[in-house]
Motif scaffolding. Structure first.
Motif, mmCIF file in Angstrom:
data_model
loop_
_atom_site.group_PDB
_atom_site.id
_atom_site.type_symbol
_atom_site.label_atom_id
_atom_site.label_comp_id
_atom_site.label_asym_id
_atom_site.label_seq_id
_atom_site.Cartn_x
_atom_site.Cartn_y
_atom_site.Cartn_z
ATOM 1 N N ILE A 185 0.789 -1.452 0.057
ATOM 2 C CA ILE A 185 -0.019 -0.643 0.380
ATOM 3 C C ILE A 185 0.376 1.262 -0.192
ATOM 4 C CG2 ILE A 185 -1.677 0.877 1.014
ATOM 5 C CD1 ILE A 185 -2.618 -1.432 2.516
ATOM 6 N N GLU A 186 0.498 1.965 -1.228
ATOM 7 C CA GLU A 186 1.082 2.947 -0.777
ATOM 8 C C GLU A 186 0.710 4.458 -1.158
ATOM 9 O OE1 GLU A 186 4.872 3.676 -2.457
ATOM 10 O OE2 GLU A 186 4.909 1.865 -3.214
ATOM 11 N N CYS A 187 1.229 6.091 -1.212
ATOM 12 C CA CYS A 187 0.190 7.000 -1.098
ATOM 13 C C CYS A 187 0.330 7.200 -2.489
ATOM 14 C CB CYS A 187 0.858 8.168 0.186
ATOM 15 S SG CYS A 187 2.627 8.743 -0.912
ATOM 16 N N TRP A 188 -0.362 7.815 -2.065
ATOM 17 C CA TRP A 188 -0.835 8.744 -4.225
ATOM 18 C C TRP A 188 0.448 9.317 -4.488
ATOM 19 C CZ3 TRP A 188 -6.745 10.177 -4.325
ATOM 20 C CH2 TRP A 188 -7.680 9.243 -3.881
ATOM 21 N N LYS A 189 0.935 10.318 -3.822
ATOM 22 C CA LYS A 189 2.004 11.248 -4.184
ATOM 23 C C LYS A 189 3.397 10.190 -5.038
ATOM 24 C CE LYS A 189 1.614 15.552 -0.864
ATOM 25 N NZ LYS A 189 2.665 15.992 -0.250
ATOM 26 N N VAL A 190 3.013 9.039 -4.592
ATOM 27 C CA VAL A 190 4.400 8.480 -5.606
ATOM 28 C C VAL A 190 4.161 8.339 -7.334
ATOM 29 C CG1 VAL A 190 5.167 6.546 -5.959
ATOM 30 C CG2 VAL A 190 4.758 6.929 -3.294
ATOM 31 N N PRO A 191 4.472 8.819 -7.752
ATOM 32 C CA PRO A 191 4.397 8.696 -9.141
ATOM 33 C C PRO A 191 3.206 7.114 -9.767
ATOM 34 C CG PRO A 191 6.142 10.197 -9.103
ATOM 35 C CD PRO A 191 5.557 9.541 -7.929
ATOM 36 N N PRO A 192 2.977 7.113 -10.420
ATOM 37 C CA PRO A 192 1.915 5.683 -11.003
ATOM 38 C C PRO A 192 2.768 5.222 -11.797
ATOM 39 C CG PRO A 192 0.283 7.321 -11.156
ATOM 40 C CD PRO A 192 1.832 8.144 -11.057
ATOM 41 N N ARG A 193 4.061 5.769 -12.302
ATOM 42 C CA ARG A 193 4.861 4.675 -13.001
ATOM 43 C C ARG A 193 5.966 3.841 -12.125
ATOM 44 N NH1 ARG A 193 7.197 9.974 -13.538
ATOM 45 N NH2 ARG A 193 8.990 10.079 -13.108
ATOM 46 N N LEU A 194 5.633 4.364 -10.600
ATOM 47 C CA LEU A 194 6.557 3.993 -9.821
ATOM 48 C C LEU A 194 6.471 3.006 -8.879
ATOM 49 C CD1 LEU A 194 8.759 6.947 -8.854
ATOM 50 C CD2 LEU A 194 9.430 5.062 -10.600
ATOM 51 N N LEU A 195 4.954 1.949 -8.953
ATOM 52 C CA LEU A 195 4.191 1.725 -7.959
ATOM 53 C C LEU A 195 4.983 0.036 -8.600
ATOM 54 C CD1 LEU A 195 0.505 3.683 -7.095
ATOM 55 C CD2 LEU A 195 2.937 3.001 -5.698
ATOM 56 N N ALA A 196 4.183 -0.457 -7.712
ATOM 57 C CA ALA A 196 4.253 -2.220 -8.444
ATOM 58 C C ALA A 196 3.242 -2.763 -8.680
ATOM 59 C CB ALA A 196 5.014 -3.119 -7.040
ATOM 60 N N LYS A 197 3.350 -3.531 -9.724
ATOM 61 C CA LYS A 197 1.935 -4.196 -9.959
ATOM 62 C C LYS A 197 1.443 -5.126 -8.784
ATOM 63 C CE LYS A 197 2.748 -5.476 -14.741
ATOM 64 N NZ LYS A 197 3.409 -6.795 -15.900
ATOM 65 N N GLY A 198 -0.620 -4.267 -8.789
ATOM 66 C CA GLY A 198 -1.061 -4.905 -8.043
ATOM 67 C C GLY A 198 -1.193 -4.228 -6.601
ATOM 68 N N THR A 199 -0.144 -3.165 -6.774
ATOM 69 C CA THR A 199 -0.410 -2.111 -5.635
ATOM 70 C C THR A 199 -1.420 -1.664 -5.096
ATOM 71 O OG1 THR A 199 2.620 -1.135 -5.588
ATOM 72 C CG2 THR A 199 0.853 -0.216 -4.113
ATOM 73 N N HIS A 200 -1.069 -1.478 -3.947
ATOM 74 C CA HIS A 200 -2.821 -0.530 -4.008
ATOM 75 C C HIS A 200 -2.702 0.383 -3.263
ATOM 76 C CE1 HIS A 200 -7.133 0.862 -2.615
ATOM 77 N NE2 HIS A 200 -7.030 0.668 -1.468
ATOM 78 N N ALA A 201 -3.056 2.260 -3.965
ATOM 79 C CA ALA A 201 -2.394 3.505 -3.343
ATOM 80 C C ALA A 201 -4.052 3.934 -2.565
ATOM 81 C CB ALA A 201 -2.361 4.334 -4.644
ATOM 82 N N VAL A 202 -3.425 4.775 -1.352
ATOM 83 C CA VAL A 202 -4.165 6.039 -0.832
ATOM 84 C C VAL A 202 -4.069 7.266 -0.831
ATOM 85 C CG1 VAL A 202 -5.258 3.502 0.037
ATOM 86 C CG2 VAL A 202 -3.558 4.958 0.961
ATOM 87 N N PRO A 203 -4.498 8.017 -0.947
ATOM 88 C CA PRO A 203 -3.723 9.380 -0.388
ATOM 89 C C PRO A 203 -2.782 9.441 0.505
ATOM 90 C CG PRO A 203 -6.112 9.178 -0.603
ATOM 91 C CD PRO A 203 -6.260 8.074 -0.690
ATOM 92 N N CYS A 204 -3.239 9.189 1.440
ATOM 93 C CA CYS A 204 -2.047 8.961 1.957
ATOM 94 C C CYS A 204 -2.340 7.919 3.262
ATOM 95 C CB CYS A 204 -2.444 10.726 2.922
ATOM 96 S SG CYS A 204 -1.098 10.844 5.045
ATOM 97 N N LEU A 205 -0.997 7.338 4.245
ATOM 98 C CA LEU A 205 -1.547 6.275 4.705
ATOM 99 C C LEU A 205 -1.597 6.571 6.393
ATOM 100 C CD1 LEU A 205 2.507 4.628 3.842
ATOM 101 C CD2 LEU A 205 0.543 3.778 2.788
ATOM 102 N N GLY A 206 -1.508 7.838 6.209
ATOM 103 C CA GLY A 206 -2.344 8.265 7.661
ATOM 104 C C GLY A 206 -3.739 8.188 7.936
#
Length: 381
Positions: free
Chosen positions: A89-110
């Protein structure tokens, strides 16, 4: 349920019926305001208000014990892809191209609540771990302000709960550091409409490419095992509490163990209790309630509903209540239990029934007699 759209481009909304501050008073809960890193969220006599400057971090959502607050972007997918060693799980600030496949992104981990993290663990199962990726940006992020992602409180509870349930230690959720250059971090969290569109395309493209793989579906909450009082209150009244208990019940069922008592607050009442029920009347969730039967009367407590607001202890005129936020009592939860049980007596003065505690006068007559004694004693003196 009446829903109030708060002024935010990040889709922050309030379900007023579930808000403890609206249902009771600001004294019952102001955790959302305390969690807001910019101080633009306020809780007052008129309810919850939001000024300009919302960052969309969702920390108010994660801190809300009843689920009254919600924001876009924090919904956990119904299915998470199988085959990865971990569910990241990563935050939305991370550029999508750098996310591993299948990663679930949320606005902020907090902004991830304890219930959301437990639902991810359910989706992962015992064979995979849930990993929150730390890109090293939280210290300089407006929504962070700490060296690690601001999800520590939620993660601590989840890890403790899973440990008590006997979950494999190697599969406990964790924060994993994988730094990226600070120059890649955008100043603001992307607006939901933009980021959700990217996230949906990436997620479904991944699923399409893995058509032969199995997708793990979230375990349906075993509603038949939920406490009756929660079912009676209704999912719309305290939705986050329902989610949390349902996830814990499902995880306990997977491990074949009962739900431990020490995951919930404990309340004790001393002999100073006058049984006037102020604590039950002030309790915004109904965790405390009065009861009466033919033989006795007293106060009951249901830990599942308690959000540790402390309003009961602060409201008791006798100071008879003690709220233990870090209960260490072993054993399993068994629904409502009686904190006090006082046999009925009949007042020798007014002949009304009252909780006697071995006394012959009800509190009202005893007070009247004491006042009279003080008055006449002063006059004759």
């Amino acid at each position: 349920m009446q829903s109030q759209e708060l002024k935010s481009r990040y889709g922050l909304s309030l379900q007023q019926e579930a808000c403890l501050a609206v249902r009771s008073s600001p004294a019952a809960c102001s955790r959302c305001a305390a969690a807001c890193p910019t101080g633009v969220l306020a809780v007052g006599e008129l309810g919850v208000s939001l000024a300009d400057g919302c960052l969309g971090c969702g920390r108010c959502v994660a801190s809300c014990p009843s689920g009254a607050l919600s924001a876009r972007g924090y919904q956990i997918p119904d299915g998470l892809p199988e085959g990865n060693l971990d569910i990241t799980i990563e935050c939305w600030k991370v550029p999508p191209r750098l996310l591993a496949k299948g990663t679930h992104a949320v606005p902020c981990l907090g902004g991830l609540s304890a219930a959301s993290l437990l639902e991810c663990v359910l989706a992962a199962g015992e064979g995979q771990a849930v990993v929150l990726v730390d890109r090293g940006w939280c210290a300089t992020c407006q929504a962070g302000g700490s060296a690690q992602p601001p999800v520590a409180t939620q993660l601590e509870f989840v890890r403790r709960a899973l440990t008590r349930l006997g979950w494999p230690q190697q599969n406990l959720p964790e924060i994993r550091r994988d730094p990226l250059p600070a120059t890649l971090m955008p100043e603001e969290i992307p607006v939901p409409a933009e980021r959700e569109a990217i996230g949906r395309r990436a997620f479904f493209s991944f699923l399409a490419g893995k058509a032969a793989d199995v997708v793990i579906e979230r375990t349906a909450p075993p509603t038949r095992t939920l406490p009756r009082s929660l079912i009676r209150q209704g999912e719309k009244t305290f939705p986050e509490r329902i989610r949390l208990i349902a996830a814990l019940e499902s995880l306990a069922a997977l491990r074949g163990v009962p739900l431990p008592a020490d995951l919930f607050p404990a309340i004790s009442i001393s002999d100073a209790c006058a049984n006037h029920g102020v604590c039950a009347g002030m309790c915004p969730t109904g965790a405390l309630s009065r009861y009466e039967d033919d033989a006795a009367t007293g106060i009951r407590f249901e830990p599942w509903l308690c959000t540790s607001c402390g309003l009961c202890a602060r409201s008791c005129p006798e100071g008879a209540l003690d709220l233990d936020l870090a209960q260490s009592v072993d054993g399993a939860m068994h629904g409502q239990h009686e904190l006090t049980r006082l046999p009925w007596g009949v007042c020798m003065s007014c002949h009304e029934r009252f909780a006697s505690r071995g006394k012959s006068l009800c509190p009202r007559c005893e007070k009247s007699r004491s006042l009279a004694a003080d008055l006449f004693g002063t006059m004759f003196a």
